[in-house]
Every structure is written in C-alpha cells, then in structure tokens.
Design an enzyme around this catalytic site. Structure first.
Site, PDB file in Angstrom:
ATOM      1  N   HIS A 293       0.829  -1.210   0.000  1.00 34.70           N
ATOM      2  CA  HIS A 293       0.000   0.000   0.000  1.00 34.70           C
ATOM      3  C   HIS A 293       0.860   1.255   0.000  1.00 34.70           C
ATOM      4  O   HIS A 293       0.440   2.295  -0.484  1.00 34.70           O
ATOM      5  CB  HIS A 293      -0.961  -0.024   1.190  1.00 34.70           C
ATOM      6  CG  HIS A 293      -2.047  -1.025   0.987  1.00 34.70           C
ATOM      7  ND1 HIS A 293      -2.081  -2.224   1.647  1.00 34.70           N
ATOM      8  CD2 HIS A 293      -3.104  -1.010   0.146  1.00 34.70           C
ATOM      9  CE1 HIS A 293      -3.125  -2.905   1.228  1.00 34.70           C
ATOM     10  NE2 HIS A 293      -3.768  -2.204   0.318  1.00 34.70           N
TER      11      HIS A 293
ATOM     12  N   GLU B 199     -11.630  -9.850  -4.617  1.00 36.53           N
ATOM     13  CA  GLU B 199     -10.211  -9.930  -4.244  1.00 36.53           C
ATOM     14  C   GLU B 199      -9.805 -11.332  -3.828  1.00 36.53           C
ATOM     15  O   GLU B 199      -8.650 -11.555  -3.468  1.00 36.53           O
ATOM     16  CB  GLU B 199      -9.933  -9.010  -3.056  1.00 36.53           C
ATOM     17  CG  GLU B 199     -10.106  -7.542  -3.337  1.00 36.53           C
ATOM     18  CD  GLU B 199     -10.150  -6.731  -2.056  1.00 36.53           C
ATOM     19  OE1 GLU B 199      -9.185  -6.007  -1.798  1.00 36.53           O
ATOM     20  OE2 GLU B 199     -11.153  -6.816  -1.325  1.00 36.53           O
TER      21      GLU B 199
ATOM     22  N   ASP C 166      -4.810  -7.998  -4.319  1.00 41.36           N
ATOM     23  CA  ASP C 166      -5.101  -9.090  -3.397  1.00 41.36           C
ATOM     24  C   ASP C 166      -5.482 -10.357  -4.145  1.00 41.36           C
ATOM     25  O   ASP C 166      -5.113 -11.451  -3.727  1.00 41.36           O
ATOM     26  CB  ASP C 166      -6.221  -8.682  -2.422  1.00 41.36           C
ATOM     27  CG  ASP C 166      -5.655  -7.900  -1.248  1.00 41.36           C
ATOM     28  OD1 ASP C 166      -4.582  -8.289  -0.757  1.00 41.36           O
ATOM     29  OD2 ASP C 166      -6.271  -6.908  -0.841  1.00 41.36           O
TER      30      ASP C 166
ATOM     31  N   CYS D 149      -9.743  -2.189 -10.056  1.00 41.53           N
ATOM     32  CA  CYS D 149      -9.095  -1.088  -9.324  1.00 41.53           C
ATOM     33  C   CYS D 149      -7.742  -1.474  -8.755  1.00 41.53           C
ATOM     34  O   CYS D 149      -7.087  -0.664  -8.115  1.00 41.53           O
ATOM     35  CB  CYS D 149     -10.005  -0.552  -8.223  1.00 41.53           C
ATOM     36  SG  CYS D 149     -10.324  -1.756  -6.929  1.00 41.53           S
TER      37      CYS D 149
HETATM   38  C1  PEP Z   1      -6.519  -4.679  -4.460  1.00 45.36           C
HETATM   39  O1  PEP Z   1      -6.427  -5.576  -3.633  1.00 45.36           O
HETATM   40  O2  PEP Z   1      -6.196  -4.801  -5.654  1.00 45.36           O
HETATM   41  C2  PEP Z   1      -7.044  -3.357  -4.049  1.00 45.36           C
HETATM   42  C3  PEP Z   1      -7.316  -2.424  -4.926  1.00 45.36           C
HETATM   43  O3  PEP Z   1      -7.164  -3.133  -2.711  1.00 45.36           O
HETATM   44  P1  PEP Z   1      -5.902  -2.785  -1.801  1.00 45.36           P
HETATM   45  O4  PEP Z   1      -4.720  -2.619  -2.710  1.00 45.36           O
HETATM   46  O5  PEP Z   1      -6.227  -1.549  -1.063  1.00 45.36           O
HETATM   47  O6  PEP Z   1      -5.807  -3.965  -0.923  1.00 45.36           O
HETATM   48 MG    MG Z   2      -7.282  -5.329  -1.672  1.00 40.73          MG
END
Ligand code: PEP
Ligand code: MG
Length: 541
Positions: free
Chosen positions: A188, A431, A455, A502
């Site tokens: 992140h 995810e 994820d 996303c």
């Molecule tokens: C993902 O898992 O791709 C996602 C967009 O959520 P995060 O990266 O915040 O876990």
């Molecule tokens: Mg995620």
C-alpha cells in the site's frame, strides 16, 4: 558517484539532498552542516537556555521538595558545564561536521561509557542524568533548528521502510521523493506513492547507507535508480530526462477533456484511486471520470489512534462527492487489517495477518464502527453521486449481512429525517478466489464489482504481495488470474451489472486491449496514471 538500484514504484525524477528518516528518532537526525561556527553557536545558546531552565527547576524543587532533591538538578548543571562533555560535542561538530543535536546525543553516550566505570567519577550512577541533560539540550535545539524540513527546503527522504500512513502524510512541498531499503512494489505504500505522484525507489537494501545523509542525490523513478553525488554527465542526463517528462506531460495535458474511447468507438471509464481528501485535487486535475476506489481505511489509520467520528468522515466524503459533481465516487468501507493496521482498531497479533482479521470480517464484527461509517457515507450521498463498496468478500452471506446493516442505518436516517440517496449503489471488491467462484451469485446481490487484482493475485497464487523474496514469482499476468478476471466479467454481465478493475493491473497498458475485449466497464488507477491510460485507449483500433 555511486549508483544504487531498487524497485521503481512511482515515476519521475527528483534531485535534492538526502535526509534519513528514522522512526522514533525524528528529533535526532544526523545532518552534515556547512557552517560549523553557526552550529557551535546553536549549541552554546542551547546550553545557556538549558542552564537557565535547570536553575529554575533547582529553585522550585528546593522550595517544594527540599534541598536533597534540588541537588539532582545542581548535578545536572555540572554535567552541562563539564569540560569533557562540552569538548566532546565541539569535536563532533567541528571535526565531523555533524549537527548539534546529533553531536549532543553522541557525546552524551561516550561520556556515559567513559565515566560510568571510573570509581572516582561523579557521573557514576548518574547515567540517567546525563541522558536527561542531553534530552533537554536536544529538545531546545530542535526548537531552534533551522531545519531543512522546518525551513521548507525540499529534500529527498531515505528510510528503512515506510508505513502506508507515513507515505500518506508526506508533505509533497517538502519531500521531493523517497527511497527505502525495504518494501514491496505491491504494498500500500507503493500504491500511495503512485497515487500521490511522488518519485520513489524502494527495496535498495543495505546499500542505502546512513553515510549518504546530506549528500546530493537523484532519484530516477522510471528506472529504479538512485545516484549518490551524481557526476556532471549523469546530472545532465537526468535533467534532460526530467525535461522529457515535462514534455510528455504536455502531450498528456492535451488529452484532458477528451473521451476514453478506442478508434472503433468502444468506451470505457477511467477513474481514480485515492486514499485521502488531499488526493482529490489531482483527481480533478487529471480529469478522472470518477473515483473508483476511495481507500477509506486511511482515515482510520491517520486519526491519532482514535476512531474517526461520523462527522469527521461525513465531511471528507461530502467534500469528495461535491468535488466530483455528477461523477461517481466509490467509498470502500474500511479495509483495515493486513498491512493496513490502524491503531484505533486493535488486532491481536496474528501469525498471518494477510489471511486474518481483515476487511469485511472486522466490519461485521465491529458493527458499531461499521454503522458509523455507513451513516457518514449515506449522509454525504445527499451531496453528490456516492456508492459504497465492501472489501475482502468471500461469501454471499457477508454481503447480505452488510446489506442488512446498511438497511438498518437507512431506516435510522429516515426516522431522523436526514437526507440521503435512497438508491445508493452497492458494490463488492473481488479480491479472493472464493468471490470469483461465487461471482454469479454475488452479482445478483449488488450493483457493481471492482476487481482488486493486488489481493486477488496474492490469494490466487498463495503469494504474499509484500514478500520481497517472492517478487520474482509474483506474476500479475499469471494465466490463472487473467482467466479469473474473464470469468468474473462474464458472470457480472450475465446479470446486467457493471465491472471495474481497481488493482494495479488496471494501469498496465499492455493489458488494456484485452480488458476492453472482456468488456470491462471501468479502470480505476492512480491519478497520475489516468492520462497515460487514456492515451493508450485512444490508440487502440
Ligand atoms: C486490491 O487488492 O487490488 C485493491 C485495490 O485493494 P488494496 O490494494 O487496497 O488492498
Ligand atoms: Mg485489496
């Protein structure tokens, strides 16, 4: 010149002085000083101030606690005046050209080591007093410091690693870029660096030495390089690259206001991923079609250990809704856990946090906290086009339980006569492989899906997205993953619902054409990646 190589996480070139950031030692950074006379003067003034403070404490404690206690502080005044200590600090400032704070700390430690073993020394048994004096001096110095940070002179930050919350807090007007010894491109922290457009290179390893503190460096975020004390030709080449980047940005600038449409007329929405209200500006300046992912958990991670209140959250969501007007803003309910630990939600230590207490599991368990967030989102939905999305789904029951709570909150607001969007859209993050397998059933429960490929990759491949040792195997183009995206797209379209992506894969232009063929409706990426993606889409036939 020394060239170090790491992993590129956010593009861009940054040139500046390197400053090491060390968690917990924020006050005492080692900085190379040009003007040692000035630094000595700072130390001298700090000593005078410390002496005055100690005199006052002495008088006060004599009055209130008696002479014996007052002597403790007399003793500290002696330490402050001790020739050995003062000479130690002076030598470090003049001989090694380090800043006064660092010199005080170093000299105090040597002073303790040197004298605490001597039978005759008055220091013996008073190590804590030496450290107390040093701490007092450092505190006074920190206030007087004309620090690069305090003065606002921009610099390049170096650190062992950075937590997501720290990456979020970086003041972009001061931090030109950052480099770290550790960290993974799928973290992140990396996502935040990209979102915030901060040139950065991570995972340089032990080669990133504290000795480089204060030196001029260049970050090449395109190639994952860090140049220490660059030579003339490298500096020239990098400045040229920076210029090219500006030109590239000008080309992209011309795409603002244009549609995300292929040459054969297929359209797709390109939205932004954000983590804080500060990101909204770059969402607007990069002309996003909406906000496809608002990682609301950062509001929880950045609130001084307290849960954000309903009003606090409402203000942020309302601001996002109003800023985007008719464009949709998807607020993801707090996805706390894994590498996004929030002090306000205490999670007992887990053997495997990525597979632990996380996302929807916490939300359903801590219903009060969940309801507060839902109230805030619903109230803000009266001011724009908001949608709510649930994270880390593995079962249909989780969605029905979350929807039930949402309905209760809606009922509550209705009875309180508080305005909200009664038809607010609900989505789920895809995810986990379980969510993929259940995508047909899940699609019947919600209005849209958003695939979190970060994820989904780690859970599909059983590979921790943060584990540096696995980065060679972590393949986001893995055929299993691509197959999963296709399955989800088919299932959701059979139900007539929308699907977006996303995760980081959404910005991978080598896959854009394939995503369009799959009929993906929306790609949500870091704001800085919107226009490059638009360029790619418009080039596709
Ligand atoms: C993902 O898992 O791709 C996602 C967009 O959520 P995060 O990266 O915040 O876990
Ligand atoms: Mg995620």
């Amino acid at each position: 010149m020394i060239t170090l190589t790491g992993k590129k996480i956010a593009e861009g070139i940054a040139v500046g002085k390197l400053a090491f950031y060390s968690r917990g030692e924020r006050e005492i950074r080692r900085i190379c000083v040009e003007d040692t006379e000035k630094e000595l003067l700072r130390f001298q003034k700090a000593r005078e101030k410390a002496d005055q403070e100690l005199r006052e404490i002495c008088l006060m404690s004599e009055k209130e606690l008696g002479e014996a206690n007052a002597m403790i502080f007399e003793m500290q005044q002696m330490i402050l005046a001790d020739e050995e200590f003062v000479n130690g600090v002076t030598k470090i400032i003049c001989g090694q050209r380090w800043n006064a704070e660092y010199a005080v700390q170093e000299a105090a430690e040597s002073f303790v080591d040197l004298f605490s073993s001597r039978d005759t020394s008055y220091i013996r048994g008073h190590e804590a007093d030496v450290r107390d004096v040093a701490f007092r001096l450092v505190r006074i110095l920190a206030r007087s410091r004309k620090d690069r940070r305090l003065m606002g002179e921009p610099f390049i930050m170096a650190a062992r690693d950075l937590y997501p919350s720290e990456a979020l807090q970086l003041d972009k007007s001061k931090v030109l870029g950052f480099v770290t010894m550790y960290g993974s491109i799928n973290s992140h922290t990396a996502a935040l660096a990209r979102t915030r457009g901060i040139p950065s290179v991570i995972g340089i390893g032990d080669a990133l030495k504290k000795d480089y503190d204060g030196k001029t460096v260049i970050i090449d975020g395109f190639d994952g390089k860090l140049y220490i004390e660059p030579d003339h030709s490298t500096m020239k080449r990098m400045l040229q690259k920076k210029k090219q980047n500006v030109r590239r940005a000008e080309v992209l600038e011309r795409l603002k206001g244009k549609e995300n449409v292929t040459q054969s007329g297929q359209k797709i929405d390109v939205c932004a991923n954000i983590g804080a209200r500060e990101d909204i500006e770059s969402v607007l300046s990069n002309d996003a079609n909406g906000i496809g992912l608002f990682r609301s958990e950062f509001l929880y991670m950045e609130n001084g250990g307290k849960l954000p209140t309903e009003d606090q959250q409402f203000r942020v969501y309302r601001m996002a809704a109003e800023a985007m007007g008719m464009k949709r803003v998807v607020i993801r309910a707090a996805d706390i856990g894994g590498d996004k630990q929030a002090e306000c939600v205490r999670i007992p230590s887990e053997a495997n946090p990525m597979m632990g207490y996380r996302g929807i599991r916490i939300l359903l368990d801590k219903e009060e906290m969940f309801r507060t967030q839902l109230r805030a989102v619903l109230r803000a939905s009266a001011f724009g086009n908001l949608a709510i999305m649930f994270p880390m789904i593995t079962a249909v029951e989780e969605v029905t339980a979350a929807k039930k709570i949402l309905e209760k909150v809606k009922e509550e607001l209705r009875s309180e006569k508080i305005a909200f969007d009664h038809k607010i859209e609900i989505g789920v993050m895809i995810e986990t492989p379980a969510a993929v397998m259940l995508s047909g059933e899940l699609a019947r429960e919600v209005d849209f899906f958003s695939i979190g490929t970060n994820d989904l990759t780690q859970y599909t491949l059983a590979m921790d997205r943060q584990n540096l040792r696995l980065s060679g195997y972590y393949n986001p183009h893995h055929p299993a993953l691509i197959k999963m995206i296709r399955i989800v797209a088919n299932n959701v379209h059979l139900e007539g619902k929308r699907i977006g992506i996303c995760g980081d894969l959404a910005a991978d232009v080598s896959l854009t054409e394939m995503f369009l063929k799959m009929g993906i409706d929306e790609l949500s990426v870091a704001p800085s990646q919107i226009l490059p993606l638009r360029k790619k889409i418009r080039e596709i036939r």
